[in-house]
Design an enzyme around this catalytic site. Structure first.
Site, PDB file in Angstrom:
ATOM      1  N   GLU A 126     -47.391   6.572  12.845  1.00 41.41           N
ATOM      2  CA  GLU A 126     -46.564   5.977  11.805  1.00 41.41           C
ATOM      3  C   GLU A 126     -45.062   6.307  11.737  1.00 41.41           C
ATOM      4  O   GLU A 126     -44.626   7.258  12.198  1.00 41.41           O
ATOM      5  CB  GLU A 126     -46.982   6.355  10.628  1.00 41.41           C
ATOM      6  CG  GLU A 126     -48.469   6.507  10.024  1.00 41.41           C
ATOM      7  CD  GLU A 126     -48.921   7.209   8.890  1.00 41.41           C
ATOM      8  OE1 GLU A 126     -50.136   7.169   8.543  1.00 41.41           O
ATOM      9  OE2 GLU A 126     -47.952   7.662   8.189  1.00 41.41           O
ATOM     10  N   CYS A 139     -37.828   7.804   9.771  1.00 45.60           N
ATOM     11  CA  CYS A 139     -38.793   8.920  10.075  1.00 45.60           C
ATOM     12  C   CYS A 139     -39.589   8.483  10.912  1.00 45.60           C
ATOM     13  O   CYS A 139     -40.470   7.473  10.977  1.00 45.60           O
ATOM     14  CB  CYS A 139     -39.414   9.085   8.476  1.00 45.60           C
ATOM     15  SG  CYS A 139     -40.748  10.303   8.491  1.00 45.60           S
ATOM     16  N   CYS A 146     -51.782  16.052  15.133  1.00 46.05           N
ATOM     17  CA  CYS A 146     -50.731  17.137  14.988  1.00 46.05           C
ATOM     18  C   CYS A 146     -52.103  18.416  15.109  1.00 46.05           C
ATOM     19  O   CYS A 146     -52.980  18.279  14.649  1.00 46.05           O
ATOM     20  CB  CYS A 146     -49.994  17.248  13.533  1.00 46.05           C
ATOM     21  SG  CYS A 146     -49.131  18.730  13.493  1.00 46.05           S
ATOM     22  N   CYS A 150     -51.910  22.082   8.984  1.00 46.78           N
ATOM     23  CA  CYS A 150     -51.607  22.577   7.600  1.00 46.78           C
ATOM     24  C   CYS A 150     -52.634  21.945   6.889  1.00 46.78           C
ATOM     25  O   CYS A 150     -52.858  20.501   6.740  1.00 46.78           O
ATOM     26  CB  CYS A 150     -50.085  22.343   7.350  1.00 46.78           C
ATOM     27  SG  CYS A 150     -48.851  22.838   8.765  1.00 46.78           S
ATOM     28  N   CYS A 153     -51.557  18.705   4.518  1.00 46.10           N
ATOM     29  CA  CYS A 153     -51.036  17.647   5.376  1.00 46.10           C
ATOM     30  C   CYS A 153     -52.140  16.633   5.918  1.00 46.10           C
ATOM     31  O   CYS A 153     -53.246  17.107   6.537  1.00 46.10           O
ATOM     32  CB  CYS A 153     -50.360  18.065   6.715  1.00 46.10           C
ATOM     33  SG  CYS A 153     -49.463  16.978   7.461  1.00 46.10           S
ATOM     34  N   HIS A 260     -42.698  26.382   2.802  1.00 50.12           N
ATOM     35  CA  HIS A 260     -43.835  26.217   1.816  1.00 50.12           C
ATOM     36  C   HIS A 260     -44.006  27.463   1.043  1.00 50.12           C
ATOM     37  O   HIS A 260     -44.960  27.319   0.319  1.00 50.12           O
ATOM     38  CB  HIS A 260     -44.859  25.661   2.373  1.00 50.12           C
ATOM     39  CG  HIS A 260     -44.568  24.108   3.082  1.00 50.12           C
ATOM     40  ND1 HIS A 260     -43.729  23.159   2.584  1.00 50.12           N
ATOM     41  CD2 HIS A 260     -44.990  23.536   4.360  1.00 50.12           C
ATOM     42  CE1 HIS A 260     -43.539  22.173   3.449  1.00 50.12           C
ATOM     43  NE2 HIS A 260     -44.103  22.278   4.369  1.00 50.12           N
ATOM     44  N   CYS A 377     -46.756  11.102   5.170  1.00 47.41           N
ATOM     45  CA  CYS A 377     -47.530  12.187   5.860  1.00 47.41           C
ATOM     46  C   CYS A 377     -48.680  11.900   6.323  1.00 47.41           C
ATOM     47  O   CYS A 377     -49.682  12.463   6.047  1.00 47.41           O
ATOM     48  CB  CYS A 377     -47.547  13.359   4.879  1.00 47.41           C
ATOM     49  SG  CYS A 377     -46.267  13.786   3.900  1.00 47.41           S
TER      50      CYS A 377
HETATM   51  N1  SAH Z   1     -44.629  18.989  12.046  1.00 51.51           N
HETATM   52  C1  SAH Z   1     -43.325  19.006  11.217  1.00 51.51           C
HETATM   53  C2  SAH Z   1     -43.042  17.620  10.818  1.00 51.51           C
HETATM   54  C3  SAH Z   1     -43.798  16.848  10.170  1.00 51.51           C
HETATM   55  S1  SAH Z   1     -44.129  16.590   8.330  1.00 51.51           S
HETATM   56  C4  SAH Z   1     -43.114  19.891  10.199  1.00 51.51           C
HETATM   57  O1  SAH Z   1     -44.338  20.434   9.762  1.00 51.51           O
HETATM   58  O2  SAH Z   1     -41.921  20.356   9.836  1.00 51.51           O
HETATM   59  C5  SAH Z   1     -42.584  16.698   7.555  1.00 51.51           C
HETATM   60  C6  SAH Z   1     -42.751  17.345   6.147  1.00 51.51           C
HETATM   61  O3  SAH Z   1     -43.473  16.781   5.503  1.00 51.51           O
HETATM   62  C7  SAH Z   1     -43.052  19.055   6.594  1.00 51.51           C
HETATM   63  O4  SAH Z   1     -42.383  19.612   5.755  1.00 51.51           O
HETATM   64  C8  SAH Z   1     -44.568  18.931   5.935  1.00 51.51           C
HETATM   65  O5  SAH Z   1     -44.824  20.146   5.590  1.00 51.51           O
HETATM   66  C9  SAH Z   1     -44.179  17.802   4.805  1.00 51.51           C
HETATM   67  N2  SAH Z   1     -45.700  17.698   4.243  1.00 51.51           N
HETATM   68  C10 SAH Z   1     -46.801  17.145   4.963  1.00 51.51           C
HETATM   69  N3  SAH Z   1     -47.804  16.819   4.176  1.00 51.51           N
HETATM   70  C11 SAH Z   1     -47.061  16.708   2.715  1.00 51.51           C
HETATM   71  C12 SAH Z   1     -47.844  16.468   1.616  1.00 51.51           C
HETATM   72  N4  SAH Z   1     -49.110  16.189   1.531  1.00 51.51           N
HETATM   73  N5  SAH Z   1     -46.946  16.497   0.702  1.00 51.51           N
HETATM   74  C13 SAH Z   1     -45.716  16.863   0.793  1.00 51.51           C
HETATM   75  N6  SAH Z   1     -45.253  17.347   1.928  1.00 51.51           N
HETATM   76  C14 SAH Z   1     -45.941  17.243   3.092  1.00 51.51           C
END
Ligand code: SAH
Length: 385
Positions: A126, A139, A146, A150, A153, A260, A377
């Site tokens: 995406e 973005c 990935c 996490c 996510c 986080h 995300c």
């Molecule tokens: N892998 C990298 C970049 C991808 S995600 C990273 O972790 O930084 C970009 C941001 O979106 C990251 O801070 C991630 O933790 C956040 N993110 C992912 N899923 C999310 C969600 N469901 N709600 C809010 N933020 C989220």
């Protein structure tokens, strides 16, 4: 799908983060497919050599590059300065189609546009274009899926398919630039001013391709797209050796660290790579990055109701960050389908902001553009898959 899958050992984050992602991270595949070679994979010297190999004069490298990076086209019929037979051969050899738009979703009166792309081997990634009055941000995804797992996510829950090539990353930005240049986005013809590596994937786990993409995006036309390094943000879970490696490149790109949680006990669960590199080590890496590059660190913090939004955690975070070249970007959690977690209550969010500011730490709360189009995300890819 459990709301909070615990990562299995074979999906443990890459211990040699700066190196290639081990195949054990790729799901159910013996070998990872390699996209066709594209002009954007190569520095100018490589393009000249590839064109000479085709029996064409090397100076065509500059012409072809100008079409792609300056005019955002890979179509031979739009390259009228090149002889007809040459342009067909060159486009076929160096501008193969890499991404096919599978879906296009639009909201915010046309100023937020999310594209779900299919790669040559069927993977889904995406990208999102967000146009504001004063800037336009792309973005982009750096991996299909990935491996960082996490649990909040959507992409992390699906696992890693493969790394994207440099050209597959660049092509997402070129597509956005083409759309903006066409005038089809409200606000009139425009340019991509900012790039954030906050789509699918962990950019620092695909180091070589991401770094080359940053160079392509920021080198002047015709070598690249000519976007300012300062307007590029690389976001990471905190792969400490790769952060050090990036600092040593002496680029002016912004580093965002997805923290986080300010304490290891909670961060071990929210960002599993924390079991390998602890909060203190990640922040040390970030401060060295800031010292080397002069760039302010962005700390990403998704506010999750009753999980990481307590006042004491705000205080702990504030005390860890106070006095450093840093700001905090709070992101109201965008719950993934089936998640037991949700965004913080407004009072908790306000109090979190207040306490950080009380430590003298600058804070912004991210706007929630694109929610209604699964803007955040990896959720669109998840819904299609
Ligand atoms: N892998 C990298 C970049 C991808 S995600 C990273 O972790 O930084 C970009 C941001 O979106 C990251 O801070 C991630 O933790 C956040 N993110 C992912 N899923 C999310 C969600 N469901 N709600 C809010 N933020 C989220």
């Amino acid at each position: 799908m459990p709301a909070q899958p615990s990562p299995s050992p074979d999906r443990a984050p890459d211990a040699q983060a700066a190196g290639p992602v081990p195949l054990t991270l790729a799901r159910g595949r013996g070998a990872v497919a390699k996209p066709p070679r594209h002009l954007a994979d190569l520095p100018m010297a490589g393009r000249r050599a590839a064109i000479a190999d085709l029996g064409q004069p090397a100076f065509r490298a500059g012409q072809l590059s100008r079409h792609f990076f300056g005019r955002y086209t890979d179509r031979a019929d739009e390259m009228s300065d090149l002889p007809r037979d040459a342009r067909d051969a060159l486009a076929r050899a160096l501008l193969p189609p890499l991404l096919t738009a599978e879906r296009e979703l639009v909201c915010d009166e046309g100023t937020t546009r999310k594209t779900l792309w299919r790669t040559f081997d069927g993977a889904l990634v995406e990208s999102v274009l967000m146009r504001y009055p004063d800037r336009a941000t792309m973005c982009v995804s750096s991996q299909a899926g990935c491996g960082m797992a996490c649990p909040f996510c959507a992409t992390g829950q699906a696992g890693l398919t493969r790394n994207l090539s440099t050209a597959e990353i660049v092509a997402q930005v070129v597509a956005g630039a083409r759309l903006l240049a066409s005038g089809d986005v409200p606000g009139g013809p425009g340019r991509v001013s900012n790039i954030v590596f906050m789509g699918m994937g962990e950019p620092l786990a695909n180091y070589a391709s991401v770094l080359a993409a940053v160079r392509r995006l920021t080198d002047p036309v015709p070598d690249g797209m000519g976007i300012s390094q300062r307007s590029v943000t690389v976001s990471t879970v905190g792969l400490v050796p790769a952060i050090a490696r990036l600092a040593a490149e002496h680029l002016s790109v912004t580093l965002a660290v997805s923290l986080h949680a300010p304490d290891d006990e909670l961060r071990d669960t929210l960002v599993p790579v924390n079991r390998r590199w602890k909060v203190a080590e990640v922040l040390e890496g970030a401060w060295s990055y800031a010292a080397t590059t002069g760039r302010r660190i962005s700390i990403e913090y998704a506010l999750i109701r009753d999980i990481n939004d307590q006042a004491w955690r705000a205080n702990l975070l504030g005390s860890l960050l106070a006095g450093h070249l840093v700001y905090v970007n709070l992101i109201p959690l965008n719950p993934t389908p089936g998640s037991k977690w949700t965004a913080s209550r407004p009072e908790a969010q306000r109090e979190f902001v207040r306490r950080l500011e009380g430590h003298g730490v600058p804070v912004t709360v991210r706007d929630t553009r694109g929610r209604e189009i699964d803007g955040a995300c990896g959720q669109l890819a998840a819904s299609v898959q």
